[in-house]
Write an enzyme that holds these catalytic residues in place. Structure first.
Site, PDB file in Angstrom:
ATOM      1  CB  CYS A 151      -0.864   0.075   1.196  1.00 54.94           C
ATOM      2  SG  CYS A 151      -0.192   0.275   2.746  1.00 54.94           S
ATOM      3  NE  ARG A 186      -4.774   1.666   1.398  1.00 53.92           N
ATOM      4  CZ  ARG A 186      -4.302   2.145   0.536  1.00 53.92           C
ATOM      5  NH1 ARG A 186      -5.334   2.122  -0.692  1.00 53.92           N
ATOM      6  NH2 ARG A 186      -3.391   2.895   0.314  1.00 53.92           N
ATOM      7  CG  ASP A 239      -4.402   5.538   2.571  1.00 53.29           C
ATOM      8  OD1 ASP A 239      -4.729   5.061   3.496  1.00 53.29           O
ATOM      9  OD2 ASP A 239      -3.431   6.030   2.049  1.00 53.29           O
TER      10      ASP A 239
END
Length: 163
Positions: free
Chosen positions: A12, A18, A131
């Site tokens: 990520c 994440r 995100d």
């Protein structure tokens, strides 16, 4: 038939929300012989996972307390059989960093159909996972749910521990 995957890298942006969660979920679901790591394209190096991510992970029976952010490198990509990213920009950045990784880099949500596009995941490449870093607890919970759903679609293709 499951793919011959032995090393998975989850990427990520910051390796803060994440990818640490996806790494932990994959480790829990897959055979211990499959190595799962995570990193970030712009990692918060040596920083722990986001507090909300750690809390959500704990609710799922996962411990992210030892996680520390790690910057992706060409070597990490090269040493991985499969690289899972959260969005198309990360896929492009990963492939630009290590061009020979093309064909091994996929969206984590690759097998999920894109919203409003029916079951056309093959053409669009699936869903991106937003995100949650600038959002509150609800943004983190939504990202967590998307990650869990995306991982479920990969498991039959990755030789899960309990098929």
């Amino acid at each position: 038939m499951p793919l011959a995957i032995r090393r998975i890298l989850v990427l990520c942006e910051g390796n803060h929300c994440r990818s640490p969660l996806a790494e932990a979920l994959l480790r829990k679901a897959l055979d211990p012989g499959i190595e799962v790591r995570s990193a970030g394209l712009g990692a918060l190096v040596a920083q722990p996972a986001h507090e909300e991510t750690r809390r959500l992970a704990a609710e799922l029976g996962l411990d992210l307390e030892a996680h520390r952010g790690r910057q992706v490198s060409p070597e990490l990509i090269r040493d991985s059989d499969l690289v899972l990213v959260m969005d198309r920009a990360q896929k492009e950045a990963c492939e630009a960093l290590t061009p020979h990784a093309r064909g091994r880099v996929f969206l984590l949500g690759h097998w999920l159909s894109s919203e409003g596009e029916g079951t056309d995941a093959g053409k669009t490449g699936g869903q991106e996972i937003a995100d949650p870093i600038q959002g509150g607890p609800e943004a983190h919970r939504l990202a967590c749910e998307h990650i869990q759903g995306a991982i479920q679609t990969w498991l039959p293709r990755l030789a899960p521990r309990n098929p």
